[in-house]
Design a protein around this motif. Structure first.
Motif, PDB file in Angstrom:
ATOM      1  N   VAL A   1     -37.809 -28.994 -18.310  1.00 32.79           N
ATOM      2  CA  VAL A   1     -38.949 -29.591 -18.929  1.00 32.79           C
ATOM      3  C   VAL A   1     -38.775 -31.128 -18.674  1.00 32.79           C
TER       4      VAL A   1
ATOM      5  N   ILE B   1     -45.606 -28.728 -23.520  1.00 32.48           N
ATOM      6  CA  ILE B   1     -45.163 -27.448 -23.019  1.00 32.48           C
ATOM      7  C   ILE B   1     -45.923 -26.342 -23.761  1.00 32.48           C
TER       8      ILE B   1
ATOM      9  N   HIS C   1     -45.365 -22.308 -24.704  1.00 36.98           N
ATOM     10  CA  HIS C   1     -44.300 -21.463 -24.899  1.00 36.98           C
ATOM     11  C   HIS C   1     -45.004 -20.215 -25.091  1.00 36.98           C
TER      12      HIS C   1
ATOM     13  N   THR D   1     -37.267 -19.144 -28.557  1.00 40.35           N
ATOM     14  CA  THR D   1     -38.477 -20.180 -28.931  1.00 40.35           C
ATOM     15  C   THR D   1     -37.737 -21.542 -28.957  1.00 40.35           C
TER      16      THR D   1
ATOM     17  N   VAL E   1     -36.529 -23.547 -25.960  1.00 42.72           N
ATOM     18  CA  VAL E   1     -37.436 -24.390 -25.465  1.00 42.72           C
ATOM     19  C   VAL E   1     -37.759 -25.547 -26.273  1.00 42.72           C
TER      20      VAL E   1
ATOM     21  N   VAL F   1     -45.858 -29.384 -28.254  1.00 42.66           N
ATOM     22  CA  VAL F   1     -45.564 -27.937 -27.812  1.00 42.66           C
ATOM     23  C   VAL F   1     -46.494 -27.139 -28.376  1.00 42.66           C
TER      24      VAL F   1
END
Length: 285
Positions: free
Chosen positions: A3, A9, A11, A35, A38, A51
């Motif tokens: 990343v 991001i 997810h 989770t 990330v 995110v």
């Protein structure tokens, strides 16, 4: 890091078994650890502003129906003995995400926005199958001669995709959950929608409802059916006002979602074409 340099991001991956797994670890572990992995990466690189996490309505409401629509303030009850492993995994993964972000030091802070879809239907784009795929496949091919008197909350995959985009870009989405849902619909009504469109094309979805006593008996031997037995006769309702007012998304009607999904399954070769198959009309493309 994968990343590095990312500003946003999404997810979106988490196990979603149609039947109850043998052990909780098969579903809960990957959901929570994936989770947090990330989020840790996002905090480490320092460039991430927000995110967007795909959670689920399964993290908001237990099976069994409700009188008042559930809202983003609600969470599933982990002490409910009928709670599915999937619901538990989504609850724990989302709670872990909020706790992680809220406890970040100031120099590592980023925003979190959560998308909570209901049962996702709509056109498929690739060859992988999923739980919603299996249900519609069984209806279209009459793998179940009669359907249980279940109520399912549906949402369209195109609405879910747009919700992710809006949750990434809208300032008001940060720090919030967002229910993505149209309305509760009975399985027999889902079958009727498919019948109306596809009976003339050589397909034969179920047209009758299985007696509740049969579902109760089956639940004595199958935990996944026992969990769903609580859904009989009672719809599970969700308040989608935030979806409409904040994300500015008007839910796609289930008639369009189901018909478009069925056509995509036939065109993709997952359901055989019959001699009477004519394909979608131009306005359905």
């Amino acid at each position: 890091s994968a990343v590095s340099g990312c500003t946003f991001i999404h997810h979106v991956a988490s196990p979603f078994p149609l039947n109850e797994p043998k052990t909780e670890a098969e579903v809960v572990g990957p959901a929570v650890q994936g989770t947090i992995g990330v989020l840790k990466a996002a905090a480490k690189v320092g460039t991430v502003r927000r995110v967007v996490l795909t959670s689920s309505c399964a993290a908001i409401a237990n099976v069994g129906g409700n009188k008042e629509p559930k809202t983003e303030r609600d969470w599933t009850d982990l002490d409910d003995p009928y709670l599915s492993v999937y619901s538990k995994s989504k609850h724990l993964a989302e709670k872990a995400a909020w706790d992680f972000v809220n406890n970040l030091p100031a120099n590592e802070k980023f925003e979190l926005a959560v998308v909570n879809p209901n049962f996702v239907v709509g056109p498929i784009l690739h060859g992988a199958t999923g739980s919603s795929f299996e249900l519609i496949h069984k209806l279209l091919t009459r793998k179940m001669p009669r359907v249980p008197h279940f109520s399912i909350g549906l949402c369209d995959v195109r609405d879910v995709a747009l919700a992710h985009l809006r949750c990434m870009t809208l300032p008001g989405a940060a720090g919030n959950r967002h229910i993505i849902s149209h309305s509760a619909i009975w399985m027999i009504d889902m079958a009727d929608i498919l019948t109306a469109e596809f009976a003339s094309q050589g397909y034969n979805p179920p047209t009758g409802t299985a007696p509740n006593c049969i579902m109760w008996l089956a639940g004595c031997f199958d935990r996944s059916l026992a969990l769903r037995y609580r859904c009989l006769t009672r719809p599970l309702l969700f308040d989608n006002s935030r979806m409409k007012t904040v994300l500015k998304i008007e839910p796609t009607p289930p008639e369009k979602s189901l018909v478009d999904m069925a056509y995509s399954m036939i065109e993709g070769g997952f359901v055989p074409k019959t001699d009477k198959y004519r394909g979608p009309l131009p306005e359905q493309n």
